[in-house]
Design an enzyme around this catalytic site. Structure first.
Site, PDB file in Angstrom:
ATOM      1  N   SER A  77      23.155  31.947  19.064  1.00 42.02           N
ATOM      2  CA  SER A  77      22.491  31.991  20.375  1.00 42.02           C
ATOM      3  C   SER A  77      21.316  32.948  20.278  1.00 42.02           C
ATOM      4  CB  SER A  77      23.467  32.501  21.448  1.00 42.02           C
ATOM      5  OG  SER A  77      22.770  32.818  22.634  1.00 42.02           O
ATOM      6  N   TYR A 109      29.722  38.760  24.086  1.00 39.51           N
ATOM      7  CA  TYR A 109      29.198  37.465  23.621  1.00 39.51           C
ATOM      8  C   TYR A 109      27.993  37.696  22.697  1.00 39.51           C
ATOM      9  CZ  TYR A 109      26.907  32.861  23.931  1.00 39.51           C
ATOM     10  OH  TYR A 109      26.297  31.662  23.647  1.00 39.51           O
ATOM     11  N   LYS A 111      27.626  36.650  18.744  1.00 40.80           N
ATOM     12  CA  LYS A 111      26.617  35.725  18.213  1.00 40.80           C
ATOM     13  C   LYS A 111      25.752  36.377  17.129  1.00 40.80           C
ATOM     14  CE  LYS A 111      27.804  32.026  20.440  1.00 40.80           C
ATOM     15  NZ  LYS A 111      28.290  30.849  19.717  1.00 40.80           N
TER      16      LYS A 111
HETATM   17  N1  LIG Z   1      24.387  26.269  26.755  1.00 45.06           N
HETATM   18  C1  LIG Z   1      23.626  27.251  26.359  1.00 45.06           C
HETATM   19  O1  LIG Z   1      22.670  27.646  27.063  1.00 45.06           O
HETATM   20  C2  LIG Z   1      23.873  27.936  25.035  1.00 45.06           C
HETATM   21  C3  LIG Z   1      22.905  28.853  24.588  1.00 45.06           C
HETATM   22  C4  LIG Z   1      23.099  29.484  23.378  1.00 45.06           C
HETATM   23  C5  LIG Z   1      24.212  29.204  22.614  1.00 45.06           C
HETATM   24  N2  LIG Z   1      25.142  28.315  23.067  1.00 45.06           N
HETATM   25  C6  LIG Z   1      26.295  28.068  22.214  1.00 45.06           C
HETATM   26  O2  LIG Z   1      26.432  26.676  22.002  1.00 45.06           O
HETATM   27  C7  LIG Z   1      27.796  26.361  21.783  1.00 45.06           C
HETATM   28  C8  LIG Z   1      28.217  25.242  22.717  1.00 45.06           C
HETATM   29  O3  LIG Z   1      28.047  25.695  24.038  1.00 45.06           O
HETATM   30  P1  LIG Z   1      27.928  24.718  25.301  1.00 45.06           P
HETATM   31  O4  LIG Z   1      26.883  25.299  26.156  1.00 45.06           O
HETATM   32  O5  LIG Z   1      27.843  23.307  24.862  1.00 45.06           O
HETATM   33  O6  LIG Z   1      29.325  25.057  25.994  1.00 45.06           O
HETATM   34  P2  LIG Z   1      30.377  24.154  26.804  1.00 45.06           P
HETATM   35  O7  LIG Z   1      29.695  23.057  27.505  1.00 45.06           O
HETATM   36  O8  LIG Z   1      31.160  25.150  27.582  1.00 45.06           O
HETATM   37  O9  LIG Z   1      31.265  23.540  25.628  1.00 45.06           O
HETATM   38  C9  LIG Z   1      32.098  24.369  24.858  1.00 45.06           C
HETATM   39  C10 LIG Z   1      32.938  23.530  23.940  1.00 45.06           C
HETATM   40  O10 LIG Z   1      33.814  24.398  23.205  1.00 45.06           O
HETATM   41  C11 LIG Z   1      35.175  24.001  23.446  1.00 45.06           C
HETATM   42  N3  LIG Z   1      36.030  25.179  23.424  1.00 45.06           N
HETATM   43  C12 LIG Z   1      36.015  26.230  24.270  1.00 45.06           C
HETATM   44  N4  LIG Z   1      36.984  27.099  23.945  1.00 45.06           N
HETATM   45  C13 LIG Z   1      37.643  26.567  22.876  1.00 45.06           C
HETATM   46  C14 LIG Z   1      38.746  26.996  22.091  1.00 45.06           C
HETATM   47  N5  LIG Z   1      39.392  28.137  22.319  1.00 45.06           N
HETATM   48  N6  LIG Z   1      39.154  26.184  21.068  1.00 45.06           N
HETATM   49  C15 LIG Z   1      38.520  25.026  20.816  1.00 45.06           C
HETATM   50  N7  LIG Z   1      37.469  24.582  21.523  1.00 45.06           N
HETATM   51  C16 LIG Z   1      37.034  25.350  22.543  1.00 45.06           C
HETATM   52  C17 LIG Z   1      35.131  23.308  24.810  1.00 45.06           C
HETATM   53  O11 LIG Z   1      36.224  22.415  25.024  1.00 45.06           O
HETATM   54  P3  LIG Z   1      37.643  22.902  25.674  1.00 45.06           P
HETATM   55  O12 LIG Z   1      37.299  23.763  26.835  1.00 45.06           O
HETATM   56  O13 LIG Z   1      38.353  21.646  26.025  1.00 45.06           O
HETATM   57  O14 LIG Z   1      38.351  23.641  24.580  1.00 45.06           O
HETATM   58  C18 LIG Z   1      33.828  22.550  24.695  1.00 45.06           C
HETATM   59  O15 LIG Z   1      34.004  21.397  23.900  1.00 45.06           O
HETATM   60  C19 LIG Z   1      28.583  27.661  22.011  1.00 45.06           C
HETATM   61  O16 LIG Z   1      28.855  28.280  20.778  1.00 45.06           O
HETATM   62  C20 LIG Z   1      27.616  28.500  22.802  1.00 45.06           C
HETATM   63  O17 LIG Z   1      27.856  29.875  22.644  1.00 45.06           O
HETATM   64  C21 LIG Z   1      25.002  27.678  24.259  1.00 45.06           C
END
Ligand SMILES: NC(=O)c1ccc[n+]([C@@H]2O[C@H](COP(=O)([O-])OP(=O)(O)OC[C@H]3O[C@@H](n4cnc5c(N)ncnc54)[C@H](OP(=O)(O)O)[C@@H]3O)[C@@H](O)[C@H]2O)c1
Length: 267
Positions: free
Chosen positions: A148, A161, A165
């Site tokens: 991130s 967090y 990261k």
């Molecule tokens: N969206 C942003 O702005 C952003 C920015 C920077 C980085 N990121 C990074 O991108 C990645 C994806 O984020 P996203 O925004 O797509 O988040 P999201 O929509 O909340 O999706 C998170 C995914 O991780 C799974 N997950 C959560 N806890 C888990 C656990 N304990 N075991 C297995 N699976 C788990 C969730 O499914 P379940 O809940 O069913 O387990 C879901 O499939 C993350 O690493 C996040 O830190 C996101």
């Protein structure tokens, strides 16, 4: 002459963690469209089944593996299941991550620390280790870690967090350094704000006026002045997963609409 087919993932076997929604789901769809067999894993089986059904609907192949990736025994289950079905793993995307609470450095507690670190850091490390051992035996592979922009610059009230990261970036560099000789390339994708459940949960508890105010503040720091879409991460993941990136290891692709460039725009 450059061969465009090096971007193909035809017949490669991929694991995408957190593949049930958001960024992971977009990467899983992209991989399947590029020809990969995609194992999607996260906790909720129903969401995974919906993602797999979509992949199958456009002619792709998907395997559903429900698992809590903050637990070592569940990581082993994921790797064993993929090996039992396909006998190899070419690509791992460590995408699952969580940022479950807003808390100051003055009162972030041990439970919050453990929840975030177990998934975002321990899970990424041990999933990479388990899969890298398979890749080494089979002669190579690709690992992509989703970090991130918060791993570069701390975001207020999400210190744990941000720290996790920053650690993910070092997992990439550590694995890349040791495994380059085994033909395993390890790289980071560092997204900025992307419209997903995680991102949108920041605004959900706010009044519409306050949410708009915060989005406007974010927009002032973003040269592109918009929040990205999950699909805008998938292309970089396909590149890093494909033979086109054969000389790319230990590096980072920042996909943030210019956020890190524009940190001073709001001043
Ligand atoms: N969206 C942003 O702005 C952003 C920015 C920077 C980085 N990121 C990074 O991108 C990645 C994806 O984020 P996203 O925004 O797509 O988040 P999201 O929509 O909340 O999706 C998170 C995914 O991780 C799974 N997950 C959560 N806890 C888990 C656990 N304990 N075991 C297995 N699976 C788990 C969730 O499914 P379940 O809940 O069913 O387990 C879901 O499939 C993350 O690493 C996040 O830190 C996101």
């Amino acid at each position: 002459m450059f061969d465009l087919s090096t971007f193909s993932l035809k017949d490669k076997v991929a694991i995408v963690t957190g593949g049930s929604r958001g960024i992971g789901q977009a990467i899983a769809y992209g991989f399947a469209k590029a020809g990969a067999k995609v194992a999607v894993t996260s906790r909720k089986a129903q969401d995974l089944e919906a993602t797999a059904a979509e992949i199958k609907a456009f002619g792709g192949e998907a395997l559903v593996i429900p698992a809590h990736l903050g637990k070592a025994e569940e990581i082993k289950k994921v790797v064993d299941t993929v090996m039992a079905k396909y006998g190899r793993i070419d690509i791992l995307v460590n995408n699952a991550g969580a940022s479950p609470a807003i808390a100051s450095v003055l009162d972030s507690d041990e439970r919050l620390w453990d929840t975030i670190m177990n998934l975002n850091l321990k899970g990424v490390y041990f999933m990479s280790q388990a899969v890298a051992n398979v890749m080494k035996k089979q002669g190579g592979g690709k690992i992509i870690n989703v970090a991130s922009v918060d791993g570069f610059n701390p975001e207020p009230f999400v210190s744990v967090y941000s720290i996790s990261k920053a650690g993910v970036r070092m997992i990439t560099r550590s694995f890349a350094m040791e495994l380059a000789k085994d033909n395993i390339q390890v790289n980071t994708i560092a997204p900025g704000p992307i419209s997903t459940k995680m991102m949108n949960s920041h605004w959900e508890h706010l009044s519409p006026e306050e949410a708009k105010k915060q989005k406007d503040e974010l927009c002032k720091m973003l040269p592109t002045c918009r929040i990205g879409e999950p699909d805008e991460i998938a292309g970089a993941a396909i590149y890093l997963a494909s033979n086109a990136s054969s000389y790319t290891t230990g590096t980072e692709i920042i996909i943030d609409g210019g956020l890190l460039l524009g940190m001073h725009l709001s001043a």
